[in-house]
Design a protein around this motif. Structure first.
Motif, PDB file in Angstrom:
ATOM      1  N   MET A 169       0.825  -1.212   0.000  1.00  0.00           N
ATOM      2  CA  MET A 169       0.000   0.000   0.000  1.00  0.00           C
ATOM      3  C   MET A 169       0.858   1.259   0.000  1.00  0.00           C
ATOM      4  O   MET A 169       0.612   2.196  -0.773  1.00  0.00           O
ATOM      5  CB  MET A 169      -0.921  -0.011   1.220  1.00  0.00           C
ATOM      6  N   LEU A 170       1.880   1.315   0.843  1.00  0.00           N
ATOM      7  CA  LEU A 170       2.733   2.504   0.914  1.00  0.00           C
ATOM      8  C   LEU A 170       3.470   2.725  -0.404  1.00  0.00           C
ATOM      9  O   LEU A 170       3.637   3.861  -0.857  1.00  0.00           O
ATOM     10  CB  LEU A 170       3.728   2.368   2.062  1.00  0.00           C
ATOM     11  N   THR A 171       3.910   1.642  -1.028  1.00  0.00           N
ATOM     12  CA  THR A 171       4.597   1.756  -2.312  1.00  0.00           C
ATOM     13  C   THR A 171       3.677   2.343  -3.374  1.00  0.00           C
ATOM     14  O   THR A 171       4.055   3.262  -4.123  1.00  0.00           O
ATOM     15  CB  THR A 171       5.101   0.381  -2.780  1.00  0.00           C
ATOM     16  N   LEU A 172       2.461   1.837  -3.453  1.00  0.00           N
ATOM     17  CA  LEU A 172       1.505   2.319  -4.460  1.00  0.00           C
ATOM     18  C   LEU A 172       1.080   3.759  -4.198  1.00  0.00           C
ATOM     19  O   LEU A 172       0.928   4.561  -5.126  1.00  0.00           O
ATOM     20  CB  LEU A 172       0.276   1.411  -4.481  1.00  0.00           C
ATOM     21  N   MET A 173       0.906   4.121  -2.926  1.00  0.00           N
ATOM     22  CA  MET A 173       0.411   5.461  -2.599  1.00  0.00           C
ATOM     23  C   MET A 173       1.470   6.532  -2.797  1.00  0.00           C
ATOM     24  O   MET A 173       1.149   7.721  -2.865  1.00  0.00           O
ATOM     25  CB  MET A 173      -0.109   5.486  -1.157  1.00  0.00           C
ATOM     26  N   ARG A 174       2.726   6.136  -2.906  1.00  0.00           N
ATOM     27  CA  ARG A 174       3.807   7.096  -3.104  1.00  0.00           C
ATOM     28  C   ARG A 174       4.293   7.153  -4.544  1.00  0.00           C
ATOM     29  O   ARG A 174       5.274   7.833  -4.851  1.00  0.00           O
ATOM     30  CB  ARG A 174       4.971   6.767  -2.165  1.00  0.00           C
ATOM     31  N   ASN A 175       3.609   6.439  -5.415  1.00  0.00           N
ATOM     32  CA  ASN A 175       3.999   6.446  -6.816  1.00  0.00           C
ATOM     33  C   ASN A 175       3.487   7.704  -7.517  1.00  0.00           C
ATOM     34  O   ASN A 175       2.463   8.263  -7.125  1.00  0.00           O
ATOM     35  CB  ASN A 175       3.452   5.198  -7.513  1.00  0.00           C
ATOM     36  N   ASP A 176       4.204   8.145  -8.557  1.00  0.00           N
ATOM     37  CA  ASP A 176       3.843   9.376  -9.248  1.00  0.00           C
ATOM     38  C   ASP A 176       2.599   9.231 -10.122  1.00  0.00           C
ATOM     39  O   ASP A 176       1.965  10.225 -10.469  1.00  0.00           O
ATOM     40  CB  ASP A 176       5.010   9.847 -10.121  1.00  0.00           C
ATOM     41  N   ARG A 177       2.253   8.015 -10.479  1.00  0.00           N
ATOM     42  CA  ARG A 177       1.102   7.820 -11.337  1.00  0.00           C
ATOM     43  C   ARG A 177      -0.205   7.861 -10.535  1.00  0.00           C
ATOM     44  O   ARG A 177      -0.212   7.653  -9.327  1.00  0.00           O
ATOM     45  CB  ARG A 177       1.191   6.467 -12.052  1.00  0.00           C
TER      46      ARG A 177
END
Length: 287
Positions: free
Chosen positions: A44-52
């Protein structure tokens, strides 16, 4: 390695980076049914910090049948259970989740938001890692988010979590002594095992109420509560997350079959993270 936050970040980041700019918006499906708390929160943290712009579809299926220990064990602390009734044993590793190291200062006191399970070994090691002794500090420097459920077949699990916690904090009573029958007033609350929104709300409230402390979260609770923890942490970089891993699992003592299924739609994770970060913050404009 699903238990490695750094590996989780690397694999997801590489996959998203391989997409062309023709895909500014990406839909991602995440099945958390068999995932650990560490895997769920790290993903979740990885996805929420992505630029897209990422639109997340979360899938979760409960089990049809969960392992039931011997009836006599239900009213005893897990430390007294026989090995055939344990679904996890020992503690393999304890440390900071690399994706949520927090921002802590040596001169500030520690405060922990803890989501326990009925198996208290990992929670005990997690508190020790943060310098909080279970017999001296766990009743004052920890806020407990205890699981609750409306399922009559699992009410005993809710009671067992509280029983194991009291045993961990206060020890077993002797003939000449008694132990408290509940956690300290104001230091705990209940949260439904399926209520990820309520969990996020509780975590955010505790973070706001304990500004000026080094705040950490220890999650060994349910999968949907892990989702709530991740949402809260996405907007609170100052909060650290402690990860714990069992020495071994017993697959036979977990569950069988497929029960009820749940679907959660989280559109535009960047916007969700922005909103969580805005809670309790000030926007100062020059006049």
């Amino acid at each position: 390695d699903a238990e490695s936050p750094e590996e989780t970040y690397r694999v997801i980041h590489e996959e998203l980076s391989s997409l062309t700019n023709d895909h500014p918006s990406v839909t991602v499906g995440l099945d958390i049914s068999g995932g650990s708390g560490t895997f769920i929160i790290s993903t979740m943290l990885t996805l929420m910090r992505n630029d897209r712009r990422i639109n997340l579809k979360v899938f979760y299926a409960t089990a049809c049948d969960y392992h039931e220990p011997a009836s006599i064990s239900r009213d005893e602390p897990v430390t007294l259970w026989t090995e055939r009734d344990l679904r996890e044993t020992g503690v393999h590793a304890v440390g900071a989740n690399e994706l949520a190291p927090g921002i802590h200062h040596d001169h500030l006191p520690s405060f922990v938001i803890a989501l326990p399970s009925m198996f208290s070994a990992r929670m005990q090691r997690g508190l020790s890692f943060l310098g909080i002794g279970t017999l001296s500090g766990a009743d004052e420097s920890v806020y407990w988010i205890l699981p609750t459920t409306d399922d009559i077949n699992h009410k005993w699990r809710q009671s067992q979590v509280e029983c194991s916690l009291l045993n961990m904090i206060y020890g077993s009573p002797s003939e000449d002594d008694t132990i408290p029958t509940s956690l300290p007033a104001g230091q705990w609350t209940h949260c439904d095992v399926l209520d990820y929104k309520g969990c996020a709300r509780i975590v955010m409230t505790q973070v706001q109420e304990h500004a000026g402390t080094n705040i950490s979260v220890i999650h060994v609770g349910t999968k949907l509560q892990a989702l709530g923890v991740a949402l809260a942490l996405s907007g609170r970089r100052e909060v650290a997350l402690t990860k714990t891993r069992p020495q071994s699992f017993s697959a036979d003592n977990y569950s069988t079959g497929i029960g009820q299924s749940y679907f959660i739609d989280l559109p535009d994770l960047r916007e969700i993270a922005r909103r969580f970060a805005a809670v309790g913050s000030l926007d100062i404009e020059n006049s």
